[in-house]
Enzyme design. Structure first.
Site, short mmCIF file in Angstrom:
data_model
loop_
_atom_site.label_atom_id
_atom_site.label_comp_id
_atom_site.label_asym_id
_atom_site.label_seq_id
_atom_site.Cartn_x
_atom_site.Cartn_y
_atom_site.Cartn_z
N CYS A 38 109.29 15.75 72.04
CA CYS A 38 108.54 14.50 72.02
C CYS A 38 107.88 14.26 70.67
O CYS A 38 107.76 15.18 69.85
CB CYS A 38 107.42 14.52 73.08
SG CYS A 38 107.98 14.71 74.78
N ASP A 443 103.34 -6.36 33.67
CA ASP A 443 103.22 -7.44 34.64
C ASP A 443 101.90 -8.18 34.45
O ASP A 443 100.83 -7.55 34.29
CB ASP A 443 103.30 -6.87 36.05
CG ASP A 443 103.13 -7.92 37.12
OD1 ASP A 443 104.12 -8.63 37.38
OD2 ASP A 443 102.01 -8.07 37.64
#
Length: 489
Positions: A38, A443
């Site tokens: 699980c 940028d």
């Protein structure tokens, strides 16, 4: 402690007791009394400590003889981020195999080894040393988990499920399924008791997740006739996916709920569900681990927003086109130019939503278009040349644009194309290749957020944010969002 698992057994059990979603996908628990494994977030009855065995990944649990839980569904767990994969050649190989399986391909070990620049023998050795399983075991687990998802979440015939998950024959598929899961594909489909096609798929993440920022990023870059958002929080788009050499056309719709992304997929794309899910996980950066990332950004000169993710892309070629169009223009102007490309070269597609009726142009469509036809859309000549060179490279197969592509080699190939400089390459690394350490120092948004620092000054400063500089860039961009003079990308 097994390979990749970040916790000792006692700590892992405590995470299991509290269903701690931060460790979802970071380890799995096998329960010896049931033979099932699980996720730590599973809501079944807590097993006794002495009955638990902990594994770093699903393949190790399956190799130990455990089969996946039908309730928590291990195939839904978040995967490994790019930073995890970069830690070793073994993990890079695992990502290549996982990507190929999602695409329904059957990669050979020699081909994977060649991509990594090592021998097949060395590939086997490092897989065993770092992941505790063989490459074949890893590949089989990925195929079976994909098949399990297709059986549960689609109505595809079992023969198509076998083919879509990369099994060469139905006989081999049934044998592998029976050996690993101890039931037939048909029995699993009946046992799940689901109603495929009614409920959206769930794609979980590790919390926290800044849902508002992700949806705002997508909404701020609309592509008319290809993408659309509504007031109910759904974001929809058209999509073309190549699967087993065939191009499938359709649409997807996604919404960010409290603890997972809800995803609806057109029935026409069901055979390529593995690829679609992989692309959506990349777009939304669902495999990131904020517990590792956010503390590393403490020295940023802006307030760190918990769980801020790096928006990836749904199609690498499309995003590269939009990055090239965005060179030295605003986001709005780039969206306008991209919409003109869609109007002129995009193929029509019927969807349930008016106004969402075209696909983004394919690489071949742009490669074969006349430069004059593209130029009439208001795209300057130098940009036309860059777009067509990019389209030819992708269409010919010499350039792959997805997160499993080798970063250094891909960036080198991109830089050889006309019109691709450092800014374009860094944006490609950040958004297309899912590289967590990209830093476009020139940028405009990064420069503004850093108070006007030039690259020569910001690059040394950014060393403190390695290997998560892509996330630092997102934090810097986000700090500008509420400013009237915002410069965004």
């Amino acid at each position: 402690m097994s390979p990749l698992r970040p916790l000792d057994d006692d700590s892992a059990y405590r995470a299991l007791q509290t269903h701690d979603a931060r460790f979802d996908g970071r380890f799995f628990v096998g329960v010896t009394s049931t033979g099932i494994y699980c996720r730590p977030v599973c809501r079944v009855r807590l097993p006794r400590r002495e009955n638990c065995r902990f594994f770093g990944h699903a393949a190790a649990a399956e190799q130990a003889g455990f089969r996946p839980c039908l309730r928590c569904r291990p195939e839904q767990a978040p995967g490994l981020s790019g930073a995890d994969a970069a830690r070793s050649l073994a993990e890079a190989g695992a990502r290549l195999i996982t990507h190929a399986v999602a695409a329904g391909e059957q990669p050979s070990l020699p081909a994977i080894a060649q991509r990594l620049g090592i021998t097949e023998r060395h590939l086997r050795r490092i897989f065993q040393a770092h992941l505790g399983v063989s490459p074949i075991d890893w590949q089989t687990t990925q195929r079976l988990l994909l098949a399990k998802r297709l059986l549960t979440d689609t109505t595809l015939p079992i023969t198509q499920v076998a083919a879509a998950s990369g099994f060469g024959s139905l006989r081999r598929f049934n044998a592998a399924f029976a050996e690993r899961y101890r039931l037939t594909p048909g029995a699993l489909r009946r046992a799940t008791g689901t109603d495929p096609g009614v409920r959206p798929l769930r794609l979980p993440w590790r919390p926290p997740y800044d849902r508002a920022s992700m949806m705002a990023f997508l909404a701020a870059r609309p592509l008319a006739r290809v993408e659309a958002a509504d007031d109910a929080g759904w974001w929809r788009r058209t999509l073309a996916v190549t699967h087993h050499g065939q191009t499938l056309h359709g649409w997807i719709a996604l919404r960010l709920d409290e603890d997972a992304a809800a995803l609806e997929v057109a029935p026409t794309l069901a055979p390529a569900l593995g690829t679609v899910i992989e692309r959506v996980r990349h777009l939304l950066d669902l495999d990131a681990d904020p517990a590792r990332i956010d503390p590393a950004l403490a020295s940023l000169p802006v307030a760190v927003r918990p769980g801020l993710r790096v928006p990836g892309c749904i199609d690498g070629f499309e995003t590269m086109v939009r990055i090239v169009l965005g060179q030295q223009v605003s986001v709005a102007a780039a969206c306008t130019l991209a919409a003109r490309l869609v109007e002129r070269f995009g193929a029509p597609l019927a969807t349930p939503w008016p106004g969402l009726d075209r696909l983004f142009p394919s690489p071949r469509a742009l490669a074969e278009a006349s430069p004059e036809a593209i130029g009439t859309l208001g795209i300057v000549r130098v940009r036309v040349g860059a777009l067509q060179a990019l389209a030819r490279a992708v269409d010919s197969g010499t350039l792959a644009l997805h997160p499993a592509a080798p970063v250094e080699d891909t960036l080198a190939r991109l830089r050889q194309l006309p019109g691709v400089g450092d800014w374009t390459a860094e944006l490609a690394a950040l958004r297309v290749l899912a590289w967590p350490d990209a830093f476009p120092a020139t940028d405009a948004g990064v420069v503004k957020a850093l108070g006007g620092l030039k690259a020569a000054q910001s690059l040394p400063l950014a060393e403190a944010w390695r290997p998560w500089r892509s996330y630092a860039v997102m934090q810097l961009w986000q700090s500008l969002v509420d400013r009237p003079e915002e410069t965004d990308r």
